[in-house]
Design a protein around this motif. Sequence first.
Motif, PDB file in Angstrom:
ATOM      1  N   GLN A  10      21.108  25.292 -45.728  1.00 18.55           N
ATOM      2  CA  GLN A  10      19.658  25.091 -45.747  1.00 18.55           C
ATOM      3  C   GLN A  10      19.192  24.423 -44.445  1.00 18.55           C
ATOM      4  O   GLN A  10      18.190  24.836 -43.849  1.00 18.55           O
ATOM      5  N   LEU A  11      19.920  23.427 -43.989  1.00 17.94           N
ATOM      6  CA  LEU A  11      19.574  22.743 -42.741  1.00 17.94           C
ATOM      7  C   LEU A  11      19.732  23.670 -41.535  1.00 17.94           C
ATOM      8  O   LEU A  11      18.923  23.637 -40.603  1.00 17.94           O
ATOM      9  N   CYS A  12      20.757  24.505 -41.558  1.00 15.89           N
ATOM     10  CA  CYS A  12      20.934  25.490 -40.470  1.00 15.89           C
ATOM     11  C   CYS A  12      19.759  26.456 -40.414  1.00 15.89           C
ATOM     12  O   CYS A  12      19.257  26.780 -39.336  1.00 15.89           O
ATOM     13  N   GLN A  13      19.314  26.913 -41.562  1.00 19.82           N
ATOM     14  CA  GLN A  13      18.173  27.828 -41.638  1.00 19.82           C
ATOM     15  C   GLN A  13      16.911  27.147 -41.115  1.00 19.82           C
ATOM     16  O   GLN A  13      16.141  27.743 -40.363  1.00 19.82           O
ATOM     17  N   ARG A  16      17.155  26.952 -37.308  1.00 23.96           N
ATOM     18  CA  ARG A  16      16.873  28.254 -36.684  1.00 23.96           C
ATOM     19  C   ARG A  16      15.373  28.547 -36.705  1.00 23.96           C
ATOM     20  O   ARG A  16      14.811  29.006 -35.714  1.00 23.96           O
ATOM     21  N   GLN A  17      14.735  28.251 -37.820  1.00 24.57           N
ATOM     22  CA  GLN A  17      13.298  28.478 -37.951  1.00 24.57           C
ATOM     23  C   GLN A  17      12.519  27.588 -36.976  1.00 24.57           C
ATOM     24  O   GLN A  17      11.578  28.042 -36.325  1.00 24.57           O
ATOM     25  N   ALA A  18      12.927  26.330 -36.859  1.00 30.03           N
ATOM     26  CA  ALA A  18      12.256  25.401 -35.942  1.00 30.03           C
ATOM     27  C   ALA A  18      12.435  25.844 -34.486  1.00 30.03           C
ATOM     28  O   ALA A  18      11.496  25.751 -33.684  1.00 30.03           O
ATOM     29  N   LEU A  19      13.609  26.337 -34.139  1.00 29.59           N
ATOM     30  CA  LEU A  19      13.855  26.814 -32.775  1.00 29.59           C
ATOM     31  C   LEU A  19      13.028  28.058 -32.455  1.00 29.59           C
ATOM     32  O   LEU A  19      12.520  28.208 -31.337  1.00 29.59           O
ATOM     33  N   ARG A  20      12.876  28.953 -33.437  1.00 22.60           N
ATOM     34  CA  ARG A  20      12.022  30.131 -33.227  1.00 22.60           C
ATOM     35  C   ARG A  20      10.567  29.706 -33.014  1.00 22.60           C
ATOM     36  O   ARG A  20       9.881  30.230 -32.140  1.00 22.60           O
ATOM     37  N   GLU A  21      10.110  28.747 -33.801  1.00 21.51           N
ATOM     38  CA  GLU A  21       8.733  28.260 -33.670  1.00 21.51           C
ATOM     39  C   GLU A  21       8.526  27.564 -32.320  1.00 21.51           C
ATOM     40  O   GLU A  21       7.501  27.743 -31.669  1.00 21.51           O
ATOM     41  N   LYS A  22       9.517  26.799 -31.887  1.00 25.92           N
ATOM     42  CA  LYS A  22       9.433  26.143 -30.580  1.00 25.92           C
ATOM     43  C   LYS A  22       9.313  27.181 -29.471  1.00 25.92           C
ATOM     44  O   LYS A  22       8.486  27.050 -28.566  1.00 25.92           O
ATOM     45  N   LYS A  23      10.132  28.210 -29.535  1.00 25.68           N
ATOM     46  CA  LYS A  23      10.096  29.282 -28.526  1.00 25.68           C
ATOM     47  C   LYS A  23       8.725  29.978 -28.523  1.00 25.68           C
ATOM     48  O   LYS A  23       8.161  30.236 -27.459  1.00 25.68           O
ATOM     49  N   ARG A  24       8.187  30.239 -29.716  1.00 30.16           N
ATOM     50  CA  ARG A  24       6.876  30.882 -29.820  1.00 30.16           C
ATOM     51  C   ARG A  24       5.793  30.003 -29.198  1.00 30.16           C
ATOM     52  O   ARG A  24       4.944  30.478 -28.448  1.00 30.16           O
ATOM     53  N   GLN A  25       5.844  28.710 -29.464  1.00 28.71           N
ATOM     54  CA  GLN A  25       4.842  27.799 -28.913  1.00 28.71           C
ATOM     55  C   GLN A  25       4.976  27.659 -27.400  1.00 28.71           C
ATOM     56  O   GLN A  25       3.973  27.576 -26.693  1.00 28.71           O
TER      57      GLN A  25
END
Length: 98
Positions: A10-13, A16-25
């Motif tokens: 769950q923490l890995c997911q 990954r989601q936070a890193l995708r959002e960071k990249k998008r921002q």
Amino acid sequence: MSKQQELYEQLCQQLRQALREKKRQEQAWDQPQQEIFDKETEYLSGNPSSKYGTIVKGFDGFGKHASQDSHSFQDQDRVFSLSSALFIKQQEGVQDEE
């Protein structure tokens, strides 16, 4: 699957989601910075009257013969882009990591 393993997954997911959002921002932030850089370049080099001077360099050439190179500006003349994180990354040759 143990509870610790489930929590880990769950923490890995979430990571990954936070890193995708960071990249998008970061990409969303880079776009207006690039537009500012492009407009600044256009003003400093592409403006037909820039051979007489600019607000950045002054208008010393206004009364002189217009034989100056209209493309003669340096990075230090960039008032807005010089403090931009995108500009700094471009100058250092930093590539985005995928």
